[in-house]
Design a protein around this motif. Structure first.
Motif, PDB file in Angstrom:
ATOM      1  N   TYR A 225       0.778  -1.316   0.368  1.00 27.30           N
ATOM      2  CA  TYR A 225      -0.097   0.321  -0.156  1.00 27.30           C
ATOM      3  C   TYR A 225       0.720   1.292  -0.358  1.00 27.30           C
ATOM      4  O   TYR A 225       0.308   2.235  -0.683  1.00 27.30           O
ATOM      5  N   LEU A 226       1.879   1.453   1.199  1.00 27.23           N
ATOM      6  CA  LEU A 226       2.892   2.585   0.894  1.00 27.23           C
ATOM      7  C   LEU A 226       3.369   2.707  -0.099  1.00 27.23           C
ATOM      8  O   LEU A 226       3.433   3.409  -0.582  1.00 27.23           O
ATOM      9  N   LEU A 227       3.381   1.142  -0.811  1.00 29.25           N
ATOM     10  CA  LEU A 227       4.731   1.739  -1.930  1.00 29.25           C
ATOM     11  C   LEU A 227       3.965   2.381  -3.364  1.00 29.25           C
ATOM     12  O   LEU A 227       4.729   2.494  -4.357  1.00 29.25           O
ATOM     13  N   THR A 228       2.881   1.340  -3.058  1.00 22.92           N
ATOM     14  CA  THR A 228       1.662   2.688  -4.121  1.00 22.92           C
ATOM     15  C   THR A 228       1.785   3.543  -4.059  1.00 22.92           C
ATOM     16  O   THR A 228       1.895   4.383  -4.992  1.00 22.92           O
ATOM     17  N   LEU A 229       1.069   4.208  -2.831  1.00 24.78           N
ATOM     18  CA  LEU A 229       1.699   5.842  -2.603  1.00 24.78           C
ATOM     19  C   LEU A 229       2.488   6.380  -3.264  1.00 24.78           C
ATOM     20  O   LEU A 229       2.391   7.523  -3.874  1.00 24.78           O
ATOM     21  N   ALA A 230       3.505   6.196  -2.603  1.00 24.46           N
ATOM     22  CA  ALA A 230       4.572   6.222  -3.383  1.00 24.46           C
ATOM     23  C   ALA A 230       5.472   6.665  -5.057  1.00 24.46           C
ATOM     24  O   ALA A 230       5.308   7.433  -5.132  1.00 24.46           O
ATOM     25  N   GLY A 231       4.683   5.234  -5.958  1.00 23.43           N
ATOM     26  CA  GLY A 231       4.496   5.056  -7.366  1.00 23.43           C
ATOM     27  C   GLY A 231       3.227   6.499  -7.688  1.00 23.43           C
ATOM     28  O   GLY A 231       3.905   6.868  -8.223  1.00 23.43           O
ATOM     29  N   ILE A 232       2.470   7.074  -6.956  1.00 25.70           N
ATOM     30  CA  ILE A 232       1.692   7.357  -7.317  1.00 25.70           C
ATOM     31  C   ILE A 232       1.736   9.549  -7.250  1.00 25.70           C
ATOM     32  O   ILE A 232       1.920   9.657  -8.326  1.00 25.70           O
ATOM     33  N   ALA A 233       2.797   9.137  -6.412  1.00 26.57           N
ATOM     34  CA  ALA A 233       2.926  10.250  -5.779  1.00 26.57           C
ATOM     35  C   ALA A 233       4.282  10.647  -6.435  1.00 26.57           C
ATOM     36  O   ALA A 233       4.336  12.246  -7.700  1.00 26.57           O
ATOM     37  N   MET A 234       5.364   9.348  -6.958  1.00 26.84           N
ATOM     38  CA  MET A 234       6.221  10.002  -8.174  1.00 26.84           C
ATOM     39  C   MET A 234       6.012  10.353  -9.233  1.00 26.84           C
ATOM     40  O   MET A 234       6.003  11.143  -9.937  1.00 26.84           O
ATOM     41  N   GLU A 235       4.155   9.359  -9.844  1.00 28.54           N
ATOM     42  CA  GLU A 235       3.986  10.067 -10.840  1.00 28.54           C
ATOM     43  C   GLU A 235       3.285  11.471 -11.162  1.00 28.54           C
ATOM     44  O   GLU A 235       3.195  12.724 -12.084  1.00 28.54           O
ATOM     45  N   LEU A 236       2.327  11.728  -9.934  1.00 26.06           N
ATOM     46  CA  LEU A 236       1.783  13.257  -9.978  1.00 26.06           C
ATOM     47  C   LEU A 236       2.670  14.033  -9.588  1.00 26.06           C
ATOM     48  O   LEU A 236       3.142  15.636 -10.143  1.00 26.06           O
ATOM     49  N   GLU A 237       4.299  14.282  -9.463  1.00 27.68           N
ATOM     50  CA  GLU A 237       5.466  15.117  -9.281  1.00 27.68           C
ATOM     51  C   GLU A 237       5.862  15.213 -10.330  1.00 27.68           C
ATOM     52  O   GLU A 237       5.781  16.975 -10.523  1.00 27.68           O
ATOM     53  N   ASP A 238       6.366  14.062 -11.287  1.00 22.35           N
ATOM     54  CA  ASP A 238       6.905  14.664 -12.782  1.00 22.35           C
ATOM     55  C   ASP A 238       5.733  15.386 -13.334  1.00 22.35           C
ATOM     56  O   ASP A 238       6.329  16.088 -14.246  1.00 22.35           O
ATOM     57  N   ALA A 239       4.431  15.303 -13.348  1.00 21.22           N
ATOM     58  CA  ALA A 239       3.134  15.992 -14.542  1.00 21.22           C
ATOM     59  C   ALA A 239       3.875  17.453 -12.997  1.00 21.22           C
ATOM     60  O   ALA A 239       2.964  18.293 -14.067  1.00 21.22           O
TER      61      ALA A 239
END
Length: 132
Positions: free
Chosen positions: A71-85
């Motif tokens: 779950y936490l790793l999923t949140l990290a992946g979401i945050a990385m993608e949003l941060e890139d955008a």
């Protein structure tokens, strides 16, 4: 990450060695801290705890809902993608899957695990990304 009207589609592949999104690949390990660590690179803040993302690899566990790690790793992946955008908030459609071998036995448990409140803060060099 793809945009569909006002929703962002983010795919996350929860590998045992690495977690992969469209633009990122990072080790599936994490380290929990009770206080903010000195070095905050790849830091996820969730429920007043700090997690260093990508610290080593998670030990093999065929059941991905035994703890909060995926779950936490999923949140990290979401945050990385949003941060890139350059986004600090977004409506996200999460696309994840399981190997066919486990789809029948783990699908609903993983779905419930990942659809809890997706509210996060990810600190990277004093920048915070929020997702609702």
């Amino acid at each position: 990450m793809k945009r569909h009207y006002n929703t962002f589609i983010i795919a996350v592949d929860h590998g045992f060695g690495n977690v992969k999104t469209a633009n990122h690949c990072f080790p599936s390990g994490l380290i929990a801290h009770d206080g903010e660590p000195t070095f905050n690179e790849n830091l996820l803040v969730y429920e007043d705890r700090y997690y260093t993302i990508g610290a080593g690899h998670k030990a093999y566990d065929a059941i991905k809902t035994n703890d909060l790690d995926y779950y936490l790793l999923t949140l990290a992946g979401i945050a990385m993608e949003l941060e890139d955008a350059g986004l600090t908030a977004a409506d996200v459609f999460l696309a994840v899957g399981l190997p066919l071998k486990w789809a029948g036995s783990q699908k609903e448990a993983l779905r419930c695990e990942l659809f809890r409140c997706l509210c996060l803060k990810k600190s990277t060099r004093d920048r915070r990304v929020f997702c609702k």
